[in-house]
Design a protein around this motif. Structure first.
Motif, short mmCIF file in Angstrom:
data_model
loop_
_atom_site.label_atom_id
_atom_site.label_comp_id
_atom_site.label_asym_id
_atom_site.label_seq_id
_atom_site.Cartn_x
_atom_site.Cartn_y
_atom_site.Cartn_z
N ALA A 80 48.50 -61.84 37.12
CA ALA A 80 48.90 -60.78 36.68
C ALA A 80 48.34 -59.27 37.11
O ALA A 80 49.01 -58.46 37.07
CB ALA A 80 49.53 -60.89 35.22
N ARG A 81 47.06 -59.44 37.07
CA ARG A 81 46.54 -57.96 37.51
C ARG A 81 46.95 -57.68 38.83
O ARG A 81 46.88 -56.43 39.14
CB ARG A 81 44.93 -58.29 37.65
N ARG A 82 47.63 -58.40 39.59
CA ARG A 82 48.06 -57.85 40.86
C ARG A 82 49.91 -57.65 40.64
O ARG A 82 50.32 -57.16 41.76
CB ARG A 82 47.88 -58.86 41.95
N ASP A 83 50.19 -57.65 39.72
CA ASP A 83 51.54 -57.31 39.47
C ASP A 83 51.90 -55.95 39.91
O ASP A 83 51.16 -54.98 39.96
CB ASP A 83 51.99 -57.41 38.09
N ARG A 84 53.10 -55.76 40.39
CA ARG A 84 53.56 -54.28 40.88
C ARG A 84 54.02 -53.84 39.62
O ARG A 84 54.65 -54.18 38.73
CB ARG A 84 54.92 -54.51 41.88
N GLN A 85 53.54 -52.52 39.56
CA GLN A 85 53.98 -51.62 38.29
C GLN A 85 54.43 -50.29 38.55
O GLN A 85 53.96 -49.79 39.69
CB GLN A 85 52.71 -51.55 37.45
N ASN A 87 54.64 -46.56 36.60
CA ASN A 87 54.44 -45.91 35.40
C ASN A 87 54.02 -46.99 34.21
O ASN A 87 54.47 -46.89 33.24
CB ASN A 87 55.74 -45.22 34.79
N LYS A 88 53.13 -48.10 34.63
CA LYS A 88 52.58 -48.84 33.92
C LYS A 88 53.41 -49.88 33.29
O LYS A 88 53.15 -50.66 32.49
CB LYS A 88 51.89 -48.00 32.46
N LYS A 89 54.77 -49.97 33.71
CA LYS A 89 55.58 -50.90 33.65
C LYS A 89 55.45 -51.94 34.62
O LYS A 89 55.78 -51.60 35.59
CB LYS A 89 56.97 -50.21 33.59
N ARG A 90 55.59 -53.15 34.08
CA ARG A 90 55.35 -54.31 35.01
C ARG A 90 56.93 -54.80 35.52
O ARG A 90 57.72 -54.87 34.72
CB ARG A 90 54.76 -55.61 34.21
N LEU A 91 56.86 -55.14 36.79
CA LEU A 91 57.91 -55.69 37.44
C LEU A 91 57.91 -57.00 37.98
O LEU A 91 57.00 -57.27 38.63
CB LEU A 91 58.22 -54.57 38.57
N GLN A 92 58.90 -57.81 37.32
CA GLN A 92 58.98 -59.24 37.82
C GLN A 92 57.73 -59.96 37.65
O GLN A 92 57.14 -60.62 38.49
CB GLN A 92 59.48 -59.32 39.23
N SER A 93 57.23 -59.91 36.60
CA SER A 93 56.03 -60.42 36.20
C SER A 93 56.06 -61.83 35.37
O SER A 93 56.94 -62.03 34.55
CB SER A 93 55.25 -59.67 35.28
N LYS A 94 54.98 -62.66 35.74
CA LYS A 94 55.24 -63.95 34.69
C LYS A 94 54.80 -63.85 33.32
O LYS A 94 55.03 -64.83 32.55
CB LYS A 94 54.09 -65.01 35.42
N ILE A 95 54.09 -62.72 32.98
CA ILE A 95 53.54 -62.29 31.83
C ILE A 95 54.47 -61.50 30.89
O ILE A 95 54.05 -60.97 30.00
CB ILE A 95 52.23 -62.04 31.64
N LYS A 96 55.53 -60.93 31.65
CA LYS A 96 56.79 -60.25 30.93
C LYS A 96 57.88 -60.78 31.13
O LYS A 96 58.74 -60.53 32.11
CB LYS A 96 56.65 -58.72 31.52
N LEU A 97 58.30 -61.67 30.00
CA LEU A 97 59.45 -62.21 30.26
C LEU A 97 60.70 -61.50 29.25
O LEU A 97 60.40 -60.70 28.53
CB LEU A 97 59.26 -63.69 29.34
N ASN A 98 61.72 -61.76 29.96
CA ASN A 98 62.89 -60.89 29.27
C ASN A 98 63.39 -61.74 28.60
O ASN A 98 63.25 -63.05 27.99
CB ASN A 98 63.86 -60.60 30.27
N GLY A 99 64.51 -61.22 27.46
CA GLY A 99 65.36 -62.25 26.51
C GLY A 99 65.69 -63.45 26.84
O GLY A 99 65.67 -64.43 26.21
N THR A 100 66.40 -63.49 28.24
CA THR A 100 67.06 -64.76 28.83
C THR A 100 65.92 -65.64 28.90
O THR A 100 65.97 -67.13 28.33
CB THR A 100 67.89 -64.53 29.67
N GLU A 101 64.76 -65.29 29.35
CA GLU A 101 63.69 -66.25 29.77
C GLU A 101 63.08 -66.63 28.52
O GLU A 101 62.72 -68.01 28.32
CB GLU A 101 62.57 -65.52 30.66
N LEU A 102 63.00 -65.93 27.47
CA LEU A 102 62.49 -66.31 26.19
C LEU A 102 63.22 -67.43 25.40
O LEU A 102 62.79 -68.52 25.11
CB LEU A 102 62.32 -65.16 25.22
#
Length: 330
Positions: A80-85, A87-102
């Motif tokens: 995830a260190r290679r995630d596209r960001q 303004n420090k906001k992760r985009l389409q990341s495996k470690i930033k799940l949205n409500g539906t994924e949770l």
């Protein structure tokens, strides 16, 4: 293979039999701000009656031993260190799940990954609703107070893609699920217990010398069980002056208790719902709640009680311990 729990004259014997095969599964979630890594990650931890601990990751199909989970989470965070960001906001990341994924992860575990009699633990905070643009802020609204009472005998996944239904108790996919127990801590729970004699005598409050449990029957349809940890051995003797009293109160000029260190054990609320028919008596409900209650004892710390039940505590620590990979200092 499911374990039939039909009500018979041998029901009490069967409950003892189930205890030898009981699993406790805890959902663990951690969300951080954009300045602290910008993650929203979850995993499930399963504690077996044998003492074995396994972990299920949101993108995995099988449980893995706890000893391997740290490596797996570390690899995910490293990638995830290679995630596209932006303004420090992760985009389409495996470690930033949205409500539906949770909530899809929760629904999948409950319907596909229970192979023994199981009690499931989930916190109310962070799971009952979400903030942000994804899924209209919904994660699992059923955990909200105003909804849980009316839907206590179903699992409401109507808003979950791939499920879109309310699961009822007779669903064969859920025959191993004995109950889901909602956990609340911190500011959402009262932090003291009193009795009439102590109240009338204006007796100074004290921490409990032993792990203690209480239950509230004011809402008979939903048992509210309160777990209070014992006085830690590391705390200064309470008979010395000055004597701190209730958790929220201080002494001297500390009007709001802001200078009191965290040493008093917190009260944890446990509310079981979607309970198997054989466990819906008051005594059986208390027995279910005593499982996470006693799991506030950790083999790694004998001088007090942890706040969260042991499998939930382990899951939270796995995530927390790997935040440093993202350059986050807690």
């Amino acid at each position: 293979m499911g374990y039939p729990l039909k009500s018979t004259s041998k029901q009490r014997y069967r409950k003892k039999e189930i205890a030898q095969d009981l699993d406790v599964i805890a959902f663990c979630r951690r969300k951080t701000s954009q300045n602290q890594g910008d993650i929203h990650y979850t995993l499930a931890v399963r504690l077996r009656a044998t003492g074995g601990v396994d972990v299920l990751l949101p993108d995995a199909n099988d449980w893995i031993p706890y000893t391997q989970a740290g490596i797996a989470v570390g690899e995910i965070f490293a990638q995830a260190r290679r995630d596209r960001q932006e303004n420090k906001k992760r985009l389409q990341s495996k470690i930033k799940l949205n409500g539906t994924e949770l909530v899809q992860f929760v629904a999948r575990v409950l319907t596909k990954h229970l192979d023994r009699p199981t009690i499931v633990l989930i916190e109310a905070e962070g799971w009952r609703n979400g903030r942000g643009e994804d899924n209209d802020g919904k994660i699992w609204p059923q955990l909200q107070n105003e909804i849980l009472l009316s839907k206590r005998n179903v699992l409401d996944f109507c808003h979950v893609p791939g499920h879109t239904c309310e699961y009822k108790r007779d669903n064969k996919q859920l025959q191993n699920l004995l109950a889901v127990i909602r956990i609340r801590t911190g500011k959402e729970t009262p932090q003291y217990i009193t009795n009439r004699a102590a109240w009338n005598e204006d007796y100074p409050a004290r921490d409990f010398q032993h792990l203690s449990g209480f239950y509230d029957k004011s809402a008979p349809e939903l048992l509210h069980y309160f777990s209070v940890g014992r006085l830690p051995k590391t705390q200064k003797a309470q008979d010395e002056m000055p004597i701190p009293e209730l958790y929220k109160l201080g002494f001297q000029e500390d009007k709001y208790g802001a200078n009191i260190p965290f040493k008093h054990q917190q009260m944890v609320e446990m509310v079981p719902f979607f309970v198997h028919p054989d466990f819906q008596t008051e005594e059986a409900l208390k027995a279910l709640c005593r499982v996470p209650h006693y799991l506030r004892c950790s083999p790694a710390w004998s001088m007090g009680n942890i706040i969260l039940p042991y499998p939930m505590h382990l899951g939270q620590e796995i995530i927390k311990d790997h935040l440093c990979i993202l350059g986050v200092n807690l």
